[in-house]
Design an enzyme around this catalytic site. Structure first.
Site, short mmCIF file in Angstrom:
data_model
loop_
_atom_site.label_atom_id
_atom_site.label_comp_id
_atom_site.label_asym_id
_atom_site.label_seq_id
_atom_site.Cartn_x
_atom_site.Cartn_y
_atom_site.Cartn_z
N TYR A 183 -69.95 -44.94 -1.79
CA TYR A 183 -69.71 -44.02 -2.91
C TYR A 183 -70.59 -44.38 -4.11
CZ TYR A 183 -67.04 -41.38 -6.42
OH TYR A 183 -66.66 -40.52 -7.42
N LYS A 206 -73.51 -42.02 -5.65
CA LYS A 206 -73.48 -41.55 -7.04
C LYS A 206 -74.70 -42.04 -7.82
CE LYS A 206 -69.76 -39.05 -6.94
NZ LYS A 206 -69.82 -37.61 -7.18
N1 LIG Z 1 -61.27 -38.23 -10.00
C1 LIG Z 1 -62.01 -39.22 -10.50
O1 LIG Z 1 -61.50 -40.22 -11.01
C2 LIG Z 1 -63.51 -39.09 -10.49
C3 LIG Z 1 -64.24 -40.04 -11.23
C4 LIG Z 1 -65.63 -39.93 -11.23
C5 LIG Z 1 -66.26 -38.92 -10.53
N2 LIG Z 1 -65.52 -38.03 -9.81
C6 LIG Z 1 -66.24 -37.01 -9.08
O2 LIG Z 1 -65.74 -35.74 -9.42
C7 LIG Z 1 -65.87 -34.85 -8.30
C8 LIG Z 1 -64.52 -34.22 -7.97
O3 LIG Z 1 -63.59 -35.26 -7.73
P1 LIG Z 1 -62.02 -34.98 -7.60
O4 LIG Z 1 -61.35 -36.21 -8.07
O5 LIG Z 1 -61.67 -33.67 -8.19
O6 LIG Z 1 -61.89 -34.93 -6.01
P2 LIG Z 1 -60.93 -34.04 -5.07
O7 LIG Z 1 -60.90 -34.77 -3.78
O8 LIG Z 1 -59.66 -33.73 -5.76
O9 LIG Z 1 -61.78 -32.71 -4.89
C9 LIG Z 1 -62.94 -32.68 -4.14
C10 LIG Z 1 -63.10 -31.32 -3.54
O10 LIG Z 1 -64.29 -31.33 -2.73
C11 LIG Z 1 -63.99 -30.70 -1.50
N3 LIG Z 1 -64.89 -31.17 -0.43
C12 LIG Z 1 -64.85 -32.38 0.20
N4 LIG Z 1 -65.80 -32.42 1.16
C13 LIG Z 1 -66.44 -31.23 1.14
C14 LIG Z 1 -67.50 -30.68 1.89
N5 LIG Z 1 -68.09 -31.36 2.88
N6 LIG Z 1 -67.92 -29.43 1.60
C15 LIG Z 1 -67.33 -28.72 0.60
N7 LIG Z 1 -66.30 -29.18 -0.13
C16 LIG Z 1 -65.87 -30.43 0.13
C17 LIG Z 1 -62.55 -31.08 -1.24
O11 LIG Z 1 -61.95 -30.25 -0.26
C18 LIG Z 1 -61.93 -30.97 -2.62
O12 LIG Z 1 -61.48 -29.65 -2.88
C19 LIG Z 1 -66.45 -35.68 -7.17
O13 LIG Z 1 -67.85 -35.54 -7.16
C20 LIG Z 1 -66.06 -37.09 -7.56
O14 LIG Z 1 -66.92 -38.06 -6.99
C21 LIG Z 1 -64.16 -38.10 -9.78
#
Ligand SMILES: NC(=O)c1ccc[n+]([C@@H]2O[C@H](COP(=O)([O-])OP(=O)(O)OC[C@H]3O[C@@H](n4cnc5c(N)ncnc54)[C@H](O)[C@@H]3O)[C@@H](O)[C@H]2O)c1
Length: 253
Positions: free
Chosen positions: A156, A160
């Site tokens: 991851y 990133k």
């Molecule tokens: N939540 C956190 O703390 C956090 C922190 C830093 C960065 N992020 C980044 O923010 C973004 C969203 O994170 P989140 O926490 O909302 O995650 P989440 O898991 O709640 O949502 C991710 C979404 O992506 C979809 N997805 C997964 N694989 C896929 C694929 N192959 N094709 C299409 N869709 C796909 C999932 O079905 C889901 O709806 C990500 O890029 C994550 O790395 C999140």
């Protein structure tokens, strides 16, 4: 009042849940029409109803962002149906946590395929449409994990870090076509998914490390995405915006 994205079409990947869903709703409230790509059909129906309830057109399709054929078909359909692509938010990611010494190759490949290659595939397909229009903007959702080591996050963190490099490369090459490319690097955001993985105690520990004293919310990230997508950010490109309550600025906690 006219919304800052009135008349624009925005693609949001991974827009069925979490941060992506919040971005889709925030953009719709700001006047955008939406195209949402995700792998969860039921959640896609939910977000479609919500966006339509806000009076905006939406195309929500089951698309795996790691598959080039599915991505190019989807982006072509969006361009055909809406006649333009103004904004792309690359947000869909797959996360797998395991210690570095035990990390399995298949999981490494899956994280890279979705969380890095997916950004390239969607970015390239959308940018080709934007080049024809002579404008557009792309927002890549990265993470502070792309800049510091987060235990168990070998793939991851690497993906990133790659997203951050890709953002700068895209901003460099696409500026000639008046396409702006920026990244948002969230700190820990309180989503269902993260809470399930790290537990309530894990969330409390993370919260205690944030200088501003709270975890991020999906709204914090969506508001930042709205700003970067809007004309208010017309001179901002190649920027990596930390939305982390000051976490990355602080060495002693
Ligand atoms: N939540 C956190 O703390 C956090 C922190 C830093 C960065 N992020 C980044 O923010 C973004 C969203 O994170 P989140 O926490 O909302 O995650 P989440 O898991 O709640 O949502 C991710 C979404 O992506 C979809 N997805 C997964 N694989 C896929 C694929 N192959 N094709 C299409 N869709 C796909 C999932 O079905 C889901 O709806 C990500 O890029 C994550 O790395 C999140």
């Amino acid at each position: 009042m006219i919304g800052v994205l009135e008349g624009r079409l925005a693609i949001v990947t991974g827009g069925a849940r979490g941060i992506g869903r919040e971005i889709a709703v925030t953009f719709a409230r700001a006047g955008a029409e939406l195209a949402i790509a995700d792998i969860l059909p039921e959640d896609l129906e939910g977000i479609s109803r919500e966006v339509e309830g806000l009076g905006q057109r939406v195309l929500a399709e089951k698309v795996d962002v790691s598959r080039s054929g599915e991505v190019s078909d989807f982006v072509s359909r969006v361009a055909d149906e809406f006649g333009r692509i103004d904004v792309l938010v690359n947000n869909a990611a797959y996360i797998h946590y395991a210690g570095f010494l035990d990390f399995e190759e298949a999981e490494w490949d899956k994280v890279m395929d979705v969380s890095l290659k997916g950004y390239f595939l969607c970015g390239q397909a959308a940018a080709r449409q934007m080049v024809n229009a002579g404008k557009g903007t792309i927002i890549n959702i990265a993470s502070i994990a792309g800049e510091v080591g987060v235990p168990m996050g070998a793939a991851y963190c690497t993906a990133k870090g790659g997203v951050i490099s890709l953002t700068k490369l895209m901003a460099t090459e696409l500026a000639a076509h008046r396409i702006r490319v920026n990244a948002i690097a969230p700190g820990v955001v309180d989503t269902e998914n993260v809470r399930r993985v790290v537990g309530d105690d894990g969330m409390k520990i993370r919260e205690s490390l944030v200088p501003l004293g709270r975890l991020g919310t999906t709204v914090d990230i969506a508001k930042t995405a709205l700003f970067l997508a809007s004309d208010d950010a017309e001179f901002i490109s190649g920027h990596i915006m930390h939305v982390d309550g000051g976490f990355m600025a602080t060495a002693v906690r």
